[in-house]
Design an enzyme around this catalytic site. Structure first.
Site, short mmCIF file in Angstrom:
data_model
loop_
_atom_site.label_atom_id
_atom_site.label_comp_id
_atom_site.label_asym_id
_atom_site.label_seq_id
_atom_site.Cartn_x
_atom_site.Cartn_y
_atom_site.Cartn_z
N ARG A 96 0.83 -1.19 0.00
CA ARG A 96 0.00 0.00 0.00
C ARG A 96 0.87 1.24 0.00
NH1 ARG A 96 -2.33 2.72 4.34
NH2 ARG A 96 -1.62 1.06 5.73
N VAL A 111 4.52 4.08 6.49
CA VAL A 111 3.14 3.60 6.37
C VAL A 111 3.10 2.13 5.96
CG1 VAL A 111 1.00 3.88 5.06
CG2 VAL A 111 2.27 5.89 5.82
N ASP A 112 3.98 1.75 5.07
CA ASP A 112 3.97 0.41 4.50
C ASP A 112 5.38 -0.17 4.51
OD1 ASP A 112 3.07 -1.85 3.25
OD2 ASP A 112 2.92 -0.96 1.26
N PRO A 113 5.91 -0.50 5.68
CA PRO A 113 7.31 -0.94 5.78
C PRO A 113 7.57 -2.25 5.05
CG PRO A 113 6.17 -1.31 7.85
CD PRO A 113 5.23 -0.51 6.99
N ASN A 120 6.81 6.60 2.82
CA ASN A 120 6.14 5.40 2.35
C ASN A 120 6.49 4.19 3.21
OD1 ASN A 120 4.48 4.05 0.27
ND2 ASN A 120 6.37 3.00 -0.25
#
Length: 410
Positions: free
Chosen positions: A14, A119-121, A116
């Protein structure tokens, strides 16, 4: 090319903007500063950052993110420091197109990727294949590093030896490069030095990567564009005692992945046997740090046990002025980034004659033999580094040495 599982994973991550797939938002800015290299557009996960083109706008974005609770306030001055010295390095380079817009677009792309990951590791597996779809992390890293390379004063040493490496790989032999390591940007430097003459070596090499390059928020996006064997180094194995067992298990899985790739053949591996970046000595001089004989022995053992022939080749690298590391080894993740526009280079040494080195040490003791091999590799790198660094710093000396070339200038 990505493995199918990684392609699915990349497509399913995501993005920061919350869309279903990372949008191919690009900002057309100046080309990479090496005029012989192709233009690389800046790709963004977050569309709003694509329109940020000057310092005032960029720093306003940082302040806005802090105010919204989306960015740690203690990191704001650190990033402003990063932006300011990066801007100074790029603009003072005197390269055509190296202006504030280029600086800001590159900085915005780094911020975009750090956000990014918040939020979306991404979690790195034992063997990570570079991600180039739907977001091209390789181009992202190469573009940033290119803005800091003084190509007119950079060199590739012993191009014909890299020709030999490619020939060996084409024959399904394995090659392990034993190199000194100086900055976070070394993979980008390696790829830029070989991109013109050996593009396959530049993109397909697999780096043996330690803790920081896969956990530090500033490093992770760049690491995602490289092929990696992920390991926990001895220097940081005991940093968090309760995690030691898990780290050792990760290393075991990585060794299995390494042996599998070497058994298949045609694998190029890059490892820094020192276990970290070079630091200046007591006299303030930068020299290749001592090689850990157990790391060299591990590579020799893996290469020898593989189903395909293997070769150990030392390599010297000069890059420390670009992003000098802290003078001491730090346990905490995160460090102040200082950047500079500088000449860089790599130079490949002759292949190690393992049998001859062991025979010459005159001992049947395994540890003595291992230390002799590590010393031979380190001596080769130190000797190569002394000449390489002089060739980069002294154009007159460089002109007298035929082993150093600048293929990107052709």
């Amino acid at each position: 090319m990505l493995h199918a599982t990684q392609q699915r994973a990349a497509a399913g991550r995501r993005p920061f903007a919350g869309a279903r797939a990372a949008p191919r938002v690009v900002a057309h800015s100046a080309a990479t500063v090496a005029t012989s290299l192709p233009t690389v557009d800046v790709q963004f996960h977050q569309p709003k950052l694509a329109g940020v083109t000057n310092e005032q706008q960029f720093k306003a974005v940082i302040k806005g993110l802090v105010a919204q609770g989306k960015f740690p306030p203690q990191l704001e001055p650190a990033w402003e420091y990063f932006y300011d010295n990066y801007k100074k390095a790029v603009i003072n380079s005197g390269v055509t197109g190296a202006d504030e817009k280029l600086v800001t677009q590159v900085q915005a792309s780094i911020l975009d990727n750090v956000l990014n990951q918040a939020v979306d590791p991404y979690t790195f597996p034992s063997f990570h294949t570079r991600l180039i779809e739907p977001y091209n992390y390789y181009d992202f890293g190469q573009r940033y590093v290119a803005t800091l390379i003084d190509f007119q004063n950079s060199v590739l040493g012993f191009r014909e030896r890299f020709d030999r490496v490619q020939e060996l790989l084409d024959q399904k032999h394995n090659v392990v490069i034993l190199a000194n390591h100086q900055t976070e940007a070394d993979p980008g430097v390696f790829a830029h030095m070989l991109g013109k003459t050996h593009p396959q070596l530049a993109t397909d090499v697999i780096y043996v990567a330690g803790d920081r390059v896969v956990t530090d928020p500033m490093c992770k996006p760049f690491s995602m564009g490289r092929n990696l064997f992920c390991v926990h180094s001895k220097k940081h194995m005991d940093d968090v005692p309760e995690l030691k067992a898990a780290k050792m298990e990760t290393n075991r899985k990585t060794l299995v992945a390494m042996q599998r790739k070497l058994n298949a053949g045609g694998t190029l591996m890059w490892i820094a046997p020192s276990g970290g970046r070079d630091r200046p000595n007591a006299d303030g001089e930068w020299v290749p740090d001592k090689f850990d004989h157990t790391a060299v022995e591990l590579m020799r053992n893996l290469a020898q046990r593989a189903k395909q022939p293997g070769h150990l080749m030392p390599m010297s690298m000069f890059s420390y002025p670009m992003m000098p590391p802290p003078t001491t080894i730090e346990k905490n993740i995160g460090e102040r980034r200082l950047t500079a526009f500088t000449g860089v280079g790599i130079s490949l040494c002759e292949e190690l004659d393992v049998a001859a080195i062991i025979a010459a040490c005159g001992s049947e003791d395994k540890e003595v033999q291992q230390k002799a091999l590590a010393t031979a590799a380190h001596d080769a790198v130190k000797e190569s580094y002394a000449v390489l660094s002089k060739a980069i710093k002294d154009p007159a000396f460089r002109a007298t040495r035929k082993e150093f070339t600048q293929p990107w200038m052709a």
